[in-house]
Write an enzyme that holds these catalytic residues in place. Structure first.
Site, mmCIF file in Angstrom:
data_model
loop_
_atom_site.group_PDB
_atom_site.id
_atom_site.type_symbol
_atom_site.label_atom_id
_atom_site.label_comp_id
_atom_site.label_asym_id
_atom_site.label_seq_id
_atom_site.Cartn_x
_atom_site.Cartn_y
_atom_site.Cartn_z
ATOM 1 N N LYS A 1 -46.913 22.004 6.578
ATOM 2 C CA LYS A 1 -45.605 21.874 7.238
ATOM 3 C C LYS A 1 -44.893 20.626 6.726
ATOM 4 C CE LYS A 1 -43.678 21.802 11.971
ATOM 5 N NZ LYS A 1 -44.033 21.862 13.404
ATOM 6 N N SER B 1 -41.869 25.614 15.916
ATOM 7 C CA SER B 1 -41.173 25.073 14.766
ATOM 8 C C SER B 1 -41.943 25.234 13.456
ATOM 9 C CB SER B 1 -40.883 23.592 14.998
ATOM 10 O OG SER B 1 -42.091 22.857 15.101
ATOM 11 N N SER C 1 -45.505 24.820 18.953
ATOM 12 C CA SER C 1 -45.055 25.088 17.581
ATOM 13 C C SER C 1 -46.094 25.630 16.616
ATOM 14 C CB SER C 1 -44.452 23.823 16.989
ATOM 15 O OG SER C 1 -43.151 23.693 17.465
HETATM 16 N N1 GLN Z 1 -40.205 24.835 20.915
HETATM 17 C C1 GLN Z 1 -40.624 23.571 21.402
HETATM 18 C C2 GLN Z 1 -39.526 22.565 21.192
HETATM 19 O O1 GLN Z 1 -38.527 22.916 20.660
HETATM 20 C C3 GLN Z 1 -41.884 23.165 20.754
HETATM 21 C C4 GLN Z 1 -41.737 22.407 19.497
HETATM 22 C C5 GLN Z 1 -43.022 21.920 18.933
HETATM 23 O O2 GLN Z 1 -44.113 22.244 19.411
HETATM 24 N N2 GLN Z 1 -42.905 21.084 17.914
HETATM 25 O O3 GLN Z 1 -39.635 21.443 21.553
#
Ligand code: GLN
Length: 470
Positions: free
Chosen positions: A76, A151, A175
């Site tokens: 990532k 994400s 994410s």
């Molecule tokens: N969807 C969640 C957010 O937008 C989780 C993001 C994540 O785990 N980095 O914060």
């Protein structure tokens, strides 16, 4: 070349001389090049991966190769690797090159992993659909008109499209698990403090964890065991020994599922049905599965978004147009350097969260929002631990819907509600895994999430091995 779905079959073919590692890298690169329109990779390290493949191939011949020889891994774009670009999919880090590697990366390289490239993600890991990247959206390889989740959307899509064997993601509120659910993969968020965050670009430091995405559970276990453990560069890592997983047991589990989850508004009937079918399967396999009340469910999204935006507003203050990456061309003095660089280079969602985080931390509102959310975090932790004192695992669908259509969730609140089942693990610091056990009625995969006591990843691996065999 066949599509390998686990490291042990790659190793078997390498050992038998049926496969060469440079050919395997070529195969993955060809896959990436065939489907560049999915926009999964921001950069492919083709020459470097090929050179490493040659070197590791000789080590295999000499019998000196590490445990990850044969594993081609995507990373990532928020995890640092020396001498490589890293942007967190933000314009503000355009052109920035890392001067050190994340501890998790060092540990993978020490075991002879090959890193194939860096994957697109939501900007600063903020999002649930990979539509918040400064470098464009990612399409789900299983259905190109849908999102891959976020994400870590690029990481999940890369594995699902057969462009690498496994990938690293980061999980602050889901994410890793949510994209795993949308792409039909195993996704693990370890216990907070189990894997070093050194070299992970911070979003919300008291929530963030690095973790693996893979097709097979064995591969996730292996990556986890290699990356986990104390690191002096991250004071929040635990010094608790990482015990190798001993394999699945025989004793049936006592599993709880949350009553309020089943009444959750955003959950589609098809997800509900697929989840109930999993409950019946587990019961048929001899496990006890019971509904327990969890009235705090409706508070967990507000608590999560207050606390994470507060932490993000502080963490992202370092991107000031001076230290890293982008600087506005219009900047004339220190103040305009800050204001213009940040205004021009942060995306809309990131700005929204910095503003929200700054607001909840401001003197007049600190107690009303930040302190209150901290109290809620404590309550959620206590209640979850109370359930886990009676049960081995808590089970939920990983996501309230399957992968949704691109550009279909338009307002931020609806997007935030995507995380309803995943944020509990991050608020509490507990480990959770999404397993590709179910399929919804439109044929798209649906993950089933299990959450366990702190440092009981072995219980997650145990239920995974038992259920994934069925
Ligand atoms: N969807 C969640 C957010 O937008 C989780 C993001 C994540 O785990 N980095 O914060």
């Amino acid at each position: 070349m066949q599509d390998y779905t686990d490291l042990s079959s790659i190793k078997a073919d390498l050992d038998a001389g049926k496969l060469s590692l440079p050919d395997l890298v070529e195969h993955y690169v060809a896959r990436i090049e065939q489907r560049t329109h999915l926009n999964i990779f921001l950069e492919v390290w083709k020459e470097e991966a090929k050179a490493r493949a040659e070197a590791i191939q000789s080590k295999i011949k000499d019998g000196t190769a590490g445990r990850l020889a044969g594993a081609v891994i995507a990373v990532k774009d928020n995890i640092c690797i020396t001498g490589h670009k890293v942007t967190a999919s933000s314009k503000i880090l355009e052109g920035f090159e890392s001067i050190y590697s994340a501890t998790a990366i060092e540990r993978l390289l020490a075991e002879d992993a090959i890193l194939i490239g860096r994957c697109n993600c939501d900007e600063f890991a903020m999002g649930s659909s990979n539509e918040n990247s400064a470098y464009g959206i990612v399409r789900n390889p299983l259905d190109e008109n849908r999102v891959p989740g976020g994400s870590s959307g690029g990481s999940a899509a890369a594995v699902a499209a057969g462009m690498c064997l496994m990938a690293l993601g980061s999980d602050t509120g889901g994410s890793i698990r949510q994209p795993a659910s949308f792409c039909g993969l195993v996704g693990l968020k370890p216990t907070y403090g189990r894997i070093s965050r050194y070299g992970l670009i911070a979003y919300a430091s008291s929530f963030d964890q690095i973790g693996p995405l893979s097709r097979s559970i064995e591969d996730s276990i292996l990556l986890y065991e290699i990356m986990a453990g104390r690191d002096i560069m991250d004071g929040t890592t635990s010094s608790k020994k990482v015990e190798p997983f001993q394999g699945a047991g025989e004793k049936p589990f006592k599993i709880a599922y949350l009553q309020e989850c089943m009444e959750s508004e955003g959950m589609t009937p098809s997800v509900k049905q697929a989840f109930e079918e999993q409950v019946r399967k587990l019961e048929a396999a001899g496990h006890t599965v019971e509904a327990v009340p969890f009235p705090l469910l409706e508070s967990i999204i507000p608590a999560y978004y207050i606390l994470t935006t507060a932490e993000a507003s502080s963490n992202l203050a370092r991107f000031d147009g001076i230290h890293y990456g982008y600087r506005s061309e219009e900047a004339k003095d220190i103040n305009s350097t800050y204001v213009l660089s940040r205004s021009e280079a942060f995306g809309e969602e990131v700005k929204r969260r910095i503003l929200l985080g700054t607001f909840v931390l401001s003197a007049g509102y600190y107690d009303a929002y930040y302190t209150k959310a901290q109290k809620l975090r404590r309550l959620v932790k206590e209640k979850t631990e109370e359930i886990l004192s009676d049960y081995d695992l808590i089970m939920t669908p990983s996501t309230p819907t399957v992968a949704f259509a691109l550009d279909s969730v338009k307002d931020p609140i609806s997007m935030y509600l995507q995380d309803i089942f995943t944020v509990q693990a991050n608020l509490t610091g507990l480990p959770a895994i999404s397993l590709p056990l179910a399929t919804a009625d439109d044929g798209m995969p649906l993950g089933i999430q299990f959450l366990a006591k702190a440092f009981h990843e072995d219980v997650l691996f145990d239920i995974a091995e038992r259920t994934m065999q069925h």
